[in-house]
Design a protein around this motif. Structure first.
Motif, short mmCIF file in Angstrom:
data_model
loop_
_atom_site.label_atom_id
_atom_site.label_comp_id
_atom_site.label_asym_id
_atom_site.label_seq_id
_atom_site.Cartn_x
_atom_site.Cartn_y
_atom_site.Cartn_z
N ALA A 52 18.66 -40.33 58.86
CA ALA A 52 18.04 -41.30 57.88
C ALA A 52 16.75 -41.13 57.55
O ALA A 52 15.92 -41.53 56.75
N VAL A 53 15.84 -40.03 58.13
CA VAL A 53 14.53 -39.45 57.99
C VAL A 53 14.60 -38.22 57.23
O VAL A 53 15.01 -37.22 57.38
N ALA A 54 13.78 -38.39 55.88
CA ALA A 54 13.74 -37.35 55.05
C ALA A 54 12.47 -36.57 55.25
O ALA A 54 12.38 -35.24 55.26
N TYR A 107 6.93 -31.90 56.55
CA TYR A 107 6.04 -32.37 57.44
C TYR A 107 4.85 -32.84 56.76
O TYR A 107 4.12 -31.74 56.13
N VAL A 108 4.19 -33.94 56.62
CA VAL A 108 2.86 -34.25 55.92
C VAL A 108 1.85 -34.60 56.66
O VAL A 108 1.94 -35.76 57.55
N ALA A 109 0.78 -33.93 56.93
CA ALA A 109 -0.31 -34.35 57.73
C ALA A 109 -1.43 -34.74 56.59
O ALA A 109 -1.84 -34.15 55.76
N GLY A 126 1.40 -27.31 59.15
CA GLY A 126 2.42 -27.89 58.58
C GLY A 126 2.74 -27.61 57.17
O GLY A 126 1.76 -26.83 56.78
N ARG A 127 3.71 -27.93 56.81
CA ARG A 127 4.34 -27.70 55.28
C ARG A 127 3.53 -28.27 54.21
O ARG A 127 2.91 -27.41 52.92
N HIS A 128 2.89 -29.78 54.35
CA HIS A 128 1.96 -30.32 53.40
C HIS A 128 0.98 -30.82 54.06
O HIS A 128 0.90 -31.62 54.90
N ALA A 208 15.86 -35.35 51.02
CA ALA A 208 14.73 -35.00 50.19
C ALA A 208 13.98 -33.39 50.97
O ALA A 208 14.14 -33.30 52.09
N VAL A 209 13.49 -32.61 50.05
CA VAL A 209 13.17 -31.42 50.29
C VAL A 209 11.72 -31.00 50.16
O VAL A 209 11.08 -31.97 49.21
N SER A 210 11.03 -30.01 50.39
CA SER A 210 9.69 -29.96 50.17
C SER A 210 9.25 -29.89 48.68
O SER A 210 8.23 -30.32 48.47
N ARG A 211 9.96 -29.39 47.89
CA ARG A 211 9.79 -29.38 46.49
C ARG A 211 9.54 -30.91 46.09
O ARG A 211 8.92 -31.23 45.27
N ASP A 212 10.26 -31.97 46.85
CA ASP A 212 10.31 -33.18 46.17
C ASP A 212 8.80 -33.67 46.54
O ASP A 212 8.14 -34.49 45.92
N VAL A 213 8.65 -33.56 47.92
CA VAL A 213 7.09 -33.80 48.38
C VAL A 213 5.92 -33.14 47.61
O VAL A 213 5.05 -33.92 47.24
N ASP A 214 6.39 -31.82 47.27
CA ASP A 214 5.30 -31.21 46.48
C ASP A 214 4.91 -31.88 45.13
O ASP A 214 3.90 -32.26 44.78
N SER A 215 6.17 -32.45 44.56
CA SER A 215 5.95 -33.15 43.35
C SER A 215 5.04 -34.59 43.50
O SER A 215 4.28 -34.91 42.79
N VAL A 216 5.55 -35.22 44.63
CA VAL A 216 4.81 -36.62 44.97
C VAL A 216 2.95 -36.11 44.99
O VAL A 216 2.36 -36.89 44.47
N LEU A 217 2.84 -34.97 45.74
CA LEU A 217 1.48 -34.56 46.07
C LEU A 217 0.58 -34.37 44.84
O LEU A 217 -0.46 -34.46 44.58
#
Length: 354
Positions: A52-54, A107-109, A126-128, A208-217
């Motif tokens: 349940a944790v993305a 992983y978002v710091a 971390g990745r992000h 959700a994957v890293s490119r999804d987080v990249d888009s948010v950032l």
């Protein structure tokens, strides 16, 4: 859905699909204890195993800092009294740094405010990596008779144009623009938008994957501008590419610019032993094949640092007596003996399990 677990010094929460880890020692600038390191490590394992944790978000409570580093007063006491706490802390912290660098979910710091020492280990691997206009970033260890650890000898050694060498030797603070320029963070987000960032991450779908987080950032990111390290790129490259601290100091003196003078002054207040040790660690880090190799080397140096008078004197001056006037031994660069530095590079039998 909001599920919270109160671990006192670390607060854990599941908000939507985001697993959130909050360092909760705001009065101590969220400096890390051994228990905190172990709690964060266990939380990362639990979030990794939870479908349940993305994404995982790591942040600090309070407005002053993300994490100011390890609890150096406790390390000082452990070394003085011969307890295993310091050794256990470094071993578990370095394992956590490696876990973060190889973490299987985004992983978002959030590097808001003071981010130093152990805080760099929790974030820059971390990745992000997110900085804000309030970020104050440093690896200040040469000022306490120590050296940049938590895998910094890998991170700093791979920063462009010897910027990492400048950071490691001077220990001076830098702002968000230069953290990004050094490759130690990815994007700046305004501090007032961090709650929106967290909520947006919490709404990402499972899987959700890293490119999804990249888009948010990218959507929330702001231009950090140009920092002084980028502005003085050529001076740093020309002087800090040299392979002895004395040669670097002489090159800075010859340069004569205001930036070079301020840099040289900062280095003149640092432990000579720490300066020589740090430069060698960074040069070996640049030739290393992996973060794990650097962490193992740092761990060996940590065990030797417990035998170094400058480690105790530096912490005394910084956090115990707080007179900010350490008396280094030896006090001059030309008095630092090669065999003293070589002792930090002796392999140890205790496995780091990386």
């Amino acid at each position: 859905m909001h599920d919270k677990t109160d671990q006192h010094d670390v607060l854990l929460e599941r908000r939507g699909t985001a697993g959130i880890i909050r360092l909760n020692r705001a009065r101590a600038l969220n400096s890390l204890t051994l228990d905190m390191v172990r709690t964060v490590a266990a939380a990362l394992d639990a979030f990794a195993a939870d479908p349940a944790v993305a994404t995982v978000v790591v942040m600090g409570e309070g407005e002053r800092g993300f994490c100011a580093g390890g609890d150096i007063r406790a390390l000082h006491e452990s070394g003085r009294t011969g307890t295993p706490l310091a050794e256990n802390f470094w071993r578990d912290e370095f394992r956590l740094n490696h876990r973060i660098a190889t973490y299987e979910k985004p992983y978002v710091a959030l590097m808001d405010g003071i981010t130093m020492g152990g805080g760099v280990g929790l974030s820059s691997h971390g990745r992000h990596r997110v900085v804000t206009e309030r970020t104050r970033f440093a690896m200040p260890e040469t000022g306490i008779g120590y050296f940049p650890d938590v895998g910094a000898t890998w991170l700093l050694a791979h920063a462009p144009a010897e910027i990492g060498t400048w950071m490691g030797l001077t220990g001076l603070e830098v702002g968000p623009a230069d953290v990004i320029h050094a490759g130690l963070a990815d994007v700046q987000v305004a501090s007032f938008q961090l709650p929106e960032l967290i909520e947006t991450l919490a709404e990402l779908p499972r899987g959700a994957v890293s490119r999804d987080v990249d888009s948010v950032l990218k959507n929330l990111g702001t231009d950090p501008g140009k920092g002084p390290l980028r502005t003085n790129h050529d001076v740093i490259e020309r002087t800090f590419r040299l392979n002895s601290v004395r040669a670097i100091a002489e090159a800075l003196h010859a340069d004569g610019s205001d930036f070079a003078d301020k840099t040289l002054h900062a280095m003149s207040t640092r432990s000579p032993t720490s300066l020589v040790l740090t430069l060698r660690l960074l040069r070996e880090g640049k030739q290393s094949r992996s973060l794990a190799e650097c962490l193992r080397r740092e761990f060996s140096a940590c065990l030797q640092i417990l035998k170094s008078p400058d480690f105790y004197e530096g912490i005394r001056a910084a956090v115990i007596d707080k007179d900010r006037n350490p008396s280094w031994s030896p006090a001059r660069l030309d008095e630092v003996k090669a065999e003293t530095i070589d002792a930090f590079f002796q392999p140890v039998d205790i496995p780091l399990s990386l």
